[in-house]
Design an enzyme around this catalytic site. Structure first.
Site, PDB file in Angstrom:
ATOM      1  N   THR A   1     -32.707 -61.702 -67.974  1.00 36.16           N
ATOM      2  CA  THR A   1     -31.368 -61.986 -67.459  1.00 36.16           C
ATOM      3  C   THR A   1     -31.374 -62.185 -65.946  1.00 36.16           C
ATOM      4  O   THR A   1     -31.882 -61.333 -65.214  1.00 36.16           O
ATOM      5  CB  THR A   1     -30.438 -60.796 -67.780  1.00 36.16           C
ATOM      6  N   GLU A   2     -30.824 -63.299 -65.496  1.00 33.12           N
ATOM      7  CA  GLU A   2     -30.718 -63.601 -64.069  1.00 33.12           C
ATOM      8  C   GLU A   2     -32.059 -63.505 -63.355  1.00 33.12           C
ATOM      9  O   GLU A   2     -32.131 -63.142 -62.180  1.00 33.12           O
ATOM     10  CB  GLU A   2     -29.694 -62.682 -63.382  1.00 33.12           C
TER      11      GLU A   2
END
Lengths: 380, 397
Positions: B150-151
């Site tokens: 994530t990210e």
């Protein structure tokens, strides 16, 4: 640079926030090397500035406060305002010839005529500061006489200073003032004059504070309606209503009929020396005014590190992003935000510290710098 | 050969409702109670028409024209896929068509676009990664061997965890704090890991497209495919990792900026250079040895100026929400209720915490642009009120 400033009051003589504003502004200007001759009605109090640079010039005589309730605007009052302005204009014309004023600057409607006469007799550029207008004080029923004076001042002024963008909108909309000559300068606060919430002891019972005149404009009834909703969710809360006004009796009976009177305390008018600890001891400060040109109390609460909820229709809502905002009519929205502040310590703490930092940046020196900037735009 | 490695992040958060403490009636379904499907549907539809469908069809055409020489990759989050299935199933079809070309790779990530890699207990993280792989396999028969957290969250520990899960590569931010003087255009090993290779984003060249493409203040404006290809040709490394949000095409950069024409011309311009070729992340990892080692003890990401976790956990309100959410795990699992588990996981969307960011400098603008809330404080109140209500439901279940 030398400025002729016309005001209505100066500490220790004061009936509203204008005295403090004029005191702090003139001293901050003096610190910047701007000399100020401050014209005001002669009073029985011993009005005196500190240090050099500010000179008080008492003229005429007025015994009335300018911001008392509408009932007090008797014929005598208007006559005394008029007499002051005439006397002040004469004095201004006399002294103006010997002094090298570069601008005449007045505050609010009571001093407008003197400034206008000064402008034309001495050929000076004129600055009008409007801290509020008749619409803010009287809502739907403005006094036509006062409104006309305000209008004339705004037309004749070379620059109009006002205390928020919210007010700027009002001046454009209600008075048709040319946007190009309005300047917004926010009020300032001295954080050193307030206690901070993290330095005082908080009781078990959380405190939600209302502080202001008990009048429709300040929406004290909405505060009580919201209190009722909050009490449906949270029990250990006290709602403190500080201030006096026409609505006191009504509000007391409203708190009884809402069944929340054991949780509501009316403490009446608060002297300055008590105000600082009341802010600090509160957990939430609510300023839900219907219309508030600025709302210096919200700034004072920020200076105390007390989280604030302000209405969208207030100047104070503009000065920092670290506050919660509601529509003045939105009782549930207000209640929801009060509950959140009561429940979530991390929210209170984050808002408190961030808003306090912002309040520290709102200094009178900054106000003075911005004011000098306005003088420089138009000075002779 | 230097590989030009494109990866597009495709994500839509499942946005929250304004949760009122004083609502007259509240839905029994927790999903309906907390999530705002009207808004989700409206936004999904808008982005589908401006970006997903036109960009997919353009890329499909380019892949066809270049006969296998134009290759790209995507990371599609589970919350994106779920919304696509419900709101605009033709989006799934168009990704399916891309998958069929054999020139498209799908990266693995956490199904719920969550920060579960930062949980104390990694069970949840592992489950979400598995869920996501299964979903990709069943939709697109995808079997990529590269992981994208994530990210672009990345640390030594996360890389080792990805290695343990069987991945050969992991995506990270090619930031100076990690690389020092070294270039992001090489593969790196990771301290404490045996074999996983890190693909690091060339943020300068990526941001030239995703961020600066339409910026008139930029001396290089307007950016042409010819000029950009020349820059790529001038980079001497093994691989140039161009990672960006897919919404760059048509949504962050509107069609009027010329972004689609730029994209359409790019493969041709790049392939004019003999030493350049397009590759997917798994191909890059399989074809190249590592050229050095990076050591990332504290998590980095691709967000904000700091490139750390501060976009989501930078202030105490964010951390309080994160801990409260994480703290519910055991109770949620004990209910054995699939709806409760699903809702808890949707609440893990990192976006919810992103909206609570109070960093006031330049980055604040980006947070504000994406946030549906008036202020981080309003975001906090809404998220916490939902979490409190959810906790009550979990305890009563």
């Amino acid at each position: 640079m030398k400025v002729a400033m016309v005001g209505w009051e100066y500490p220790p003589f004061k009936t509203g926030g204008l005295a403090v504003h004029c005191y702090e502004l003139t001293h901050a200007l003096a610190r910047r090397g701007v000399e100020v001759d401050f014209y005001m009605p002669r009073t029985e109090s011993n009005v005196a500035p500190k240090g050099d640079g500010v000179k008080i010039i008492p003229v005429g005589y007025a015994r009335y406060g300018a911001y008392v309730t509408k009932n007090a605007y008797g014929l005598d009052f208007f006559a005394s305002v008029h007499a002051f302005n005439n006397a002040c204009a004469e004095e201004l014309a006399k002294r103006g010839r010997g002094n090298d004023y570069c601008v005449v600057h007045h505050h609010d409607w009571m001093t407008a005529f003197a400034a206008m006469k000064g402008k034309y007799s001495l050929g000076l550029p004129m600055v009008s500061t409007f801290h509020s207008t008749e619409y803010d004080r009287s809502g739907m029923f403005p006094n036509g006489y006062i409104r006309d004076i305000e209008q004339k001042a705004m037309v004749n002024a070379d620059r109009v200073i006002t205390v928020s963008n919210y007010m700027k909108g009002q001046l454009k909309e209600k008075f048709g003032v040319d946007e190009g000559k309005i300047r917004v300068i926010y009020n300032a606060v001295r954080t050193d004059e307030f206690k901070q919430s993290w330095d005082v002891k908080h009781g078990k019972e959380k405190i939600v504070l209302f502080l202001g005149r008990l009048a429709e404009q300040k929406a004290p009834a909405q505060f009580l309606y919201a209190a009722k909703r909050v009490l449906e969710k949270e029990r250990h809360v006290r709602f403190v209503v500080a201030g006096t006004g026409d609505m006191m009796g009504y509000l007391i009976s409203l708190s009884v009929s809402l069944g929340i009177s054991p949780h509501v305390t009316f403490i009446g008018y608060l002297p300055d020396e008590q105000k600082e600890s009341v802010y600090a001891k509160s957990d939430v400060y609510v300023m839900g005014s219907v219309s508030e040109p600025f709302g210096i109390t919200a700034l004072e609460a920020m200076a105390s590190g007390t989280p604030v909820i302000v209405s969208k229709t207030s100047g104070a809502s503009e000065v920092s992003p670290h506050r919660l905002v509601v529509d003045f009519w939105d009782v549930n929205g207000l209640a929801e935000r009060i509950v959140a502040l009561l429940r979530y310590k991390v929210l209170r703490d984050t808002l408190a510290h961030n808003e306090y930092e912002d309040a520290k940046g709102m200094t009178w020196d900054k106000v003075a710098d911005q004011t000098i900037g306005v003088y420089n735009e138009i000075r002779k | 050969m230097t590989a030009v490695c494109f990866y597009f992040q495709v994500h839509q958060p499942v946005r929250l409702k304004r949760f009122s403490l004083f609502a007259d009636s509240i839905p029994d379904s927790l999903y309906e109670r907390y999530f705002d499907d009207a808004t989700n549907k409206a936004i999904f539809g808008k982005v589908t028409d401006k970006c997903y469908l036109p960009a997919n069809s353009l890329l499909l055409k380019l892949i066809g024209e270049n006969e296998g020489r134009f290759r790209i990759s995507y990371s599609l989050t589970g919350s994106f896929l779920e919304q696509a299935k419900r709101f605009r199933p033709e989006v799934i079809d168009s990704f399916h068509a891309l998958a069929e070309t054999g020139c498209v790779e799908f990266l693995n990530e956490t199904y719920y676009h969550s920060l579960s890699s930062l949980f104390e207990d990694k069970t949840e993280f592992v489950e979400q990664v598995r869920m996501h792989s299964q979903e990709l396999h069943s939709l697109f028969k995808a079997s990529g061997k590269v992981f994208r957290n994530t990210e672009a969250l990345f640390s030594n520990d996360m890389a080792r965890l990805a290695e343990d899960l069987g991945f050969d590569g992991i995506v990270g931010e090619g930031h100076e704090s990690v690389l020092g003087w070294r270039s992001p255009d090489y593969l790196y090993g990771v301290k404490g890991c045996a074999r996983i290779k890190a693909l690091l984003r060339n943020y300068k060249l990526s941001d030239d497209v995703s961020y600066r493409f339409s910026a008139r203040w930029w001396p290089e404006w307007p950016l042409t495919a010819e000029k950009y290809a020349k820059w790529l040709a001038g980079a001497p490394g093994q691989c140039i990792n161009l990672f960006m949000d897919y919404e760059t095409f048509g949504e962050h950069q509107w069609e009027e900026t010329g972004i689609f024409s730029f994209l359409a011309a790019l493969p041709r311009e790049v392939l004019k250079y003999q030493h350049l070729g397009f590759m997917t992340p798994t191909e890059v990892v399989q074809d190249n040895p590592v050229m050095g080692e990076i050591d990332v003890p504290n998590p980095i990401s691709w967000a904000d100026m700091e490139r750390d976790v501060s976009a989501w956990l930078g202030n105490s309100m964010q951390r309080e929400c994160f801990h409260a959410l994480q703290g519910l795990e055991l109770k949620v699992r004990e209910t054995r209720d699939p709806e409760i588990l699903h809702v808890w996981r949707l609440l893990q969307n990192s976006d919810h915490l992103y909206y609570l960011c109070t960093k006031s400098w330049a980055d604040g603008d980006v947070h504000k642009y994406f946030s549906p809330f008036q202020s981080p404080y309003e975001g906090f109140i809404n998220y916490m009120n939902i979490l409190q209500d959810f906790r009550k439901e979990v305890e009563e279940a």
